[in-house]
Write a protein that holds these residues in place. Structure first.
Motif, PDB file in Angstrom:
ATOM      1  N   GLY A 199       0.767  -1.394  -0.116  1.00 31.56           N
ATOM      2  CA  GLY A 199       0.011  -0.062   0.002  1.00 31.56           C
ATOM      3  C   GLY A 199       0.846   1.278   0.113  1.00 31.56           C
ATOM      4  O   GLY A 199       0.424   2.241   0.530  1.00 31.56           O
ATOM      5  N   CYS A 200       1.982   1.133  -0.585  1.00 35.86           N
ATOM      6  CA  CYS A 200       3.101   2.363  -0.545  1.00 35.86           C
ATOM      7  C   CYS A 200       2.430   3.415  -1.688  1.00 35.86           C
ATOM      8  O   CYS A 200       1.358   3.108  -2.373  1.00 35.86           O
ATOM      9  CB  CYS A 200       4.006   2.015  -1.080  1.00 35.86           C
ATOM     10  N   ARG A 201       2.833   4.813  -1.350  1.00 39.43           N
ATOM     11  CA  ARG A 201       2.627   5.644  -2.083  1.00 39.43           C
ATOM     12  C   ARG A 201       3.774   6.434  -2.467  1.00 39.43           C
ATOM     13  O   ARG A 201       4.831   6.300  -1.964  1.00 39.43           O
ATOM     14  CB  ARG A 201       1.682   6.717  -1.614  1.00 39.43           C
ATOM     15  N   GLY A 202       3.743   7.395  -3.124  1.00 35.88           N
ATOM     16  CA  GLY A 202       5.163   8.167  -3.723  1.00 35.88           C
ATOM     17  C   GLY A 202       6.195   7.470  -4.427  1.00 35.88           C
ATOM     18  O   GLY A 202       5.875   6.377  -5.289  1.00 35.88           O
ATOM     19  N   VAL A 203       7.499   7.460  -3.693  1.00 41.80           N
ATOM     20  CA  VAL A 203       8.664   6.695  -4.234  1.00 41.80           C
ATOM     21  C   VAL A 203       8.894   5.560  -3.279  1.00 41.80           C
ATOM     22  O   VAL A 203       8.832   5.668  -2.004  1.00 41.80           O
ATOM     23  CB  VAL A 203       9.662   7.715  -4.610  1.00 41.80           C
ATOM     24  N   SER A 204       9.153   4.435  -3.862  1.00 37.46           N
ATOM     25  CA  SER A 204      10.066   3.288  -3.104  1.00 37.46           C
ATOM     26  C   SER A 204      10.826   2.641  -3.712  1.00 37.46           C
ATOM     27  O   SER A 204      11.112   3.016  -5.148  1.00 37.46           O
ATOM     28  CB  SER A 204       8.694   2.511  -2.863  1.00 37.46           C
ATOM     29  N   ARG A 205      11.610   1.756  -3.103  1.00 36.88           N
ATOM     30  CA  ARG A 205      12.984   1.192  -3.805  1.00 36.88           C
ATOM     31  C   ARG A 205      12.781  -0.429  -3.262  1.00 36.88           C
ATOM     32  O   ARG A 205      12.908  -0.478  -2.016  1.00 36.88           O
ATOM     33  CB  ARG A 205      14.105   1.835  -3.455  1.00 36.88           C
ATOM     34  N   SER A 206      12.809  -1.209  -4.169  1.00 36.33           N
ATOM     35  CA  SER A 206      12.754  -2.613  -3.605  1.00 36.33           C
ATOM     36  C   SER A 206      13.982  -3.027  -4.011  1.00 36.33           C
ATOM     37  O   SER A 206      14.704  -2.721  -5.119  1.00 36.33           O
ATOM     38  CB  SER A 206      11.649  -3.516  -4.541  1.00 36.33           C
ATOM     39  N   ASP A 207      14.593  -3.952  -2.989  1.00 36.20           N
ATOM     40  CA  ASP A 207      15.693  -4.701  -3.064  1.00 36.20           C
ATOM     41  C   ASP A 207      15.648  -6.187  -3.372  1.00 36.20           C
ATOM     42  O   ASP A 207      14.761  -6.747  -2.644  1.00 36.20           O
ATOM     43  CB  ASP A 207      16.559  -4.474  -1.986  1.00 36.20           C
ATOM     44  N   LEU A 208      16.157  -6.584  -4.511  1.00 33.92           N
ATOM     45  CA  LEU A 208      16.060  -7.809  -4.998  1.00 33.92           C
ATOM     46  C   LEU A 208      17.652  -8.741  -5.037  1.00 33.92           C
ATOM     47  O   LEU A 208      18.457  -7.949  -5.285  1.00 33.92           O
ATOM     48  CB  LEU A 208      15.280  -8.010  -6.150  1.00 33.92           C
ATOM     49  N   ARG A 209      17.281 -10.001  -4.757  1.00 32.10           N
ATOM     50  CA  ARG A 209      18.441 -10.831  -5.262  1.00 32.10           C
ATOM     51  C   ARG A 209      18.182 -11.504  -6.671  1.00 32.10           C
ATOM     52  O   ARG A 209      16.887 -12.172  -6.588  1.00 32.10           O
ATOM     53  CB  ARG A 209      19.107 -11.859  -4.232  1.00 32.10           C
ATOM     54  N   PHE A 210      18.975 -11.934  -7.638  1.00 35.76           N
ATOM     55  CA  PHE A 210      18.827 -12.445  -8.907  1.00 35.76           C
ATOM     56  C   PHE A 210      19.547 -13.967  -8.657  1.00 35.76           C
ATOM     57  O   PHE A 210      20.872 -13.399  -8.861  1.00 35.76           O
ATOM     58  CB  PHE A 210      19.037 -11.714  -9.941  1.00 35.76           C
ATOM     59  N   ASP A 211      19.270 -14.783  -8.470  1.00 35.67           N
ATOM     60  CA  ASP A 211      20.172 -16.061  -8.374  1.00 35.67           C
ATOM     61  C   ASP A 211      20.242 -16.688  -9.642  1.00 35.67           C
ATOM     62  O   ASP A 211      19.057 -17.527 -10.424  1.00 35.67           O
ATOM     63  CB  ASP A 211      19.289 -16.985  -7.410  1.00 35.67           C
ATOM     64  N   ASP A 212      21.281 -16.394 -10.232  1.00 34.26           N
ATOM     65  CA  ASP A 212      21.327 -16.986 -11.593  1.00 34.26           C
ATOM     66  C   ASP A 212      22.786 -17.923 -11.874  1.00 34.26           C
ATOM     67  O   ASP A 212      23.354 -18.202 -12.739  1.00 34.26           O
ATOM     68  CB  ASP A 212      21.763 -15.909 -12.807  1.00 34.26           C
ATOM     69  N   THR A 213      22.836 -18.569 -10.479  1.00 32.93           N
ATOM     70  CA  THR A 213      24.055 -19.329 -10.269  1.00 32.93           C
ATOM     71  C   THR A 213      24.001 -20.911 -10.652  1.00 32.93           C
ATOM     72  O   THR A 213      24.811 -21.693 -10.896  1.00 32.93           O
ATOM     73  CB  THR A 213      24.383 -19.378  -8.943  1.00 32.93           C
ATOM     74  N   GLY A 214      22.716 -21.237 -11.139  1.00 36.07           N
ATOM     75  CA  GLY A 214      22.363 -22.443 -11.336  1.00 36.07           C
ATOM     76  C   GLY A 214      22.095 -22.698 -12.805  1.00 36.07           C
ATOM     77  O   GLY A 214      22.300 -21.687 -13.649  1.00 36.07           O
ATOM     78  N   GLU A 215      21.604 -23.772 -13.286  1.00 36.44           N
ATOM     79  CA  GLU A 215      21.143 -23.960 -14.403  1.00 36.44           C
ATOM     80  C   GLU A 215      19.953 -23.494 -14.827  1.00 36.44           C
ATOM     81  O   GLU A 215      19.022 -23.072 -13.944  1.00 36.44           O
ATOM     82  CB  GLU A 215      20.917 -25.613 -14.978  1.00 36.44           C
ATOM     83  N   GLY A 216      19.724 -23.077 -16.309  1.00 33.89           N
ATOM     84  CA  GLY A 216      18.381 -22.519 -16.435  1.00 33.89           C
ATOM     85  C   GLY A 216      18.280 -21.044 -16.122  1.00 33.89           C
ATOM     86  O   GLY A 216      19.374 -20.630 -15.866  1.00 33.89           O
ATOM     87  N   ARG A 217      16.905 -20.707 -16.238  1.00 30.88           N
ATOM     88  CA  ARG A 217      16.869 -19.330 -15.981  1.00 30.88           C
ATOM     89  C   ARG A 217      16.956 -18.936 -14.353  1.00 30.88           C
ATOM     90  O   ARG A 217      16.669 -19.669 -13.604  1.00 30.88           O
ATOM     91  CB  ARG A 217      15.296 -18.823 -16.283  1.00 30.88           C
TER      92      ARG A 217
END
Length: 302
Positions: free
Chosen positions: A238-256
C-alpha cells in the motif's frame, strides 16, 4: 509559495544518512522556488511543527521512528500532508517478517527464514549455513551479518544490539538488483556490485565501495520481471510516492535465474550515492524534478 519542512536527522542508527538526504532535498527545493525550513527532528517534533506551521513535510528521516509509521502518525494527527508512504504501509514495510508474509501471499518469492529470540539463541539455536542475520526493523543494512559455509561462526557469536528478536534467512547467491517505483510505475532497475561481501552500510554511503550498473544488465524478460515484482511489492504494502525494492537474482544454477524480494524501502535515500535519484536520472528526471514531484505528491492517509 508552498512552505516545506524537511524532516531529517532523528535519533535512529541512520541519523547521518538522513541528514545527508535532508540537506540535499532542502537545496533542491530552494532552487525550485519553495520556502524551505530544515528540521532536525527531535522528540518534540510536534511542538516544532506547530510553531513553524508548514504546508507540507518532506520526510527525509530514515530508520526507526522515521519510516516505520511513528512520525507518519504524528503528521496524520496534526493534519500536515507528508511525503512517501502512510502509516500502515510504512509500518508493514519496516517489519521485515510481516512484509515477507505479505509478499509471499502476493506470489512474490522470498528467502526462507525464521525469527529467533535472544533466549532461543542463548539456548543454542542453529540454522543451516549459509544464512543472513538481520534486525527486524532497521534499514540501510544496519546490523546485517552474512555467515557462509565453512566459516567458524554461529548465531551465538554475533553481537546483539537491535532488540530481543532477529530474522535469520537462507542466503541467496547471485546478483543485487534494485528497482525504483514512482507513483504507479516502475522507473527502472540497477545492479549493484559491491567490492566487499555484500551491499552493506559502508558500500551504500561511501563513494567507490560499489559499482552501479544502470540499467541492470539483465535479459529483457528478466528486467521486466524485476520491475513487475517491485511494483507488485509497492502495491501489496500500500505504498505511495517513491519506493525502492531490493532483490537478489540467483542465476548461479542451470536454466533461468530467479528473483527473491529482500525488502521494500518506503523512504529510499536521497544522497549523492542513492539509487532512486540515479535511476530517475537515467529516465531523464533530474534530482530537483524528482524532489519536487515527491513534494507535490504529499498527502495524508485520511
Amino acid at each position: 509559495m508552498k512552505h516545506v519542512a524537511v524532516l531529517m536527522g532523528g535519533w535512529s542508527a541512520e541519523r547521518e544518512v538522513s541528514i545527508n538526504s535532508g540537506l540535499a532535498c532542502t537545496e533542491a527545493l530552494k532552487k525550485s522556488g519553495y520556502r524551505v525550513t530544515p528540521v532536525d527532528a527531535g522528540r518534540n517534533i510536534a511542538q516544532t511543527l506547530a510553531e513553524i506551521r508548514p504546508d507540507v513535510c518532506f520526510n527525509a528521516l530514515h530508520g526507526r521512528y522515521g519510516e516505520d509509521g511513528y512520525i507518519q502518525g504524528v503528521l496524520e494527527i496534526m493534519g500536515i500532508p507528508y511525503t512517501h508512504s502512510g502509516v500502515l504501509a510504512s509500518a508493514l514495510a519496516m517489519d521485515k517478517p510481516v512484509a515477507k508474509t505479505l509478499f509471499k501471499a502476493a506470489g512474490i518469492p522470498v528467502a526462507d527464514g525464521r525469527v529467533f529470540t535472544r533466549r532461543e539463541i542463548q539456548d543454542g539455536a542453529r540454522y543451516d549455513k549459509p544464512y543472513v542475520v538481520k534486525p527486524l526493523n532497521e534499514g540501510s543494512s544496519v546490523g546485517v551479518t552474512i555467515i557462509l559455509d565453512g566459516e567458524n561462526m554461529s548465531l551465538q557469536d554475533l553481537p546483539w544490539s537491535f532488540g530481543e528478536k532477529v530474522l535469520v534467512e537462507t542466503f541467496i547467491p547471485g546478483r543485487e538488483i534494485q528497482v525504483a517505483v514512482m507513483g504507479d510505475g516502475a522507473l527502472g532497475a540497477v545492479e549493484i556490485r559491491p567490492l566487499g561481501r555484500f551491499y552493506d552500510y559502508e558500500a551504500k554511503y561511501t563513494d567507490g565501495k560499489a559499482e552501479h550498473l544502470m540499467p541492470a544488465p539483465l535479459d529483457p524478460e528478466d528486467y521486466e520481471e524485476a520491475l513487475r515484482l517491485a511494483l507488485l511489492a509497492h502495491r501489496t504494502l500500500g505504498c505511495r510516492g517513491v519506493s525502492r525494492s531490493d532483490l537478489r537474482f540467483d542465476d548461479t544454477g542451470e536454466g533461468r535465474g530467479k528473483f527473491y524480494m529482500l525488502e521494500t524501502n518506503t523512504q529510499p535515500g536521497m544522497t549523492s550515492l542513492s539509487l532512486v535519484p540515479e535511476i530517475a536520472g537515467h529516465c531523464g528526471i533530474s534530482f530537483e524534478e524528482l524532489v519536487c514531484w515527491i513534494v507535490e505528491d504529499a498527502s495524508c492517509d485520511r
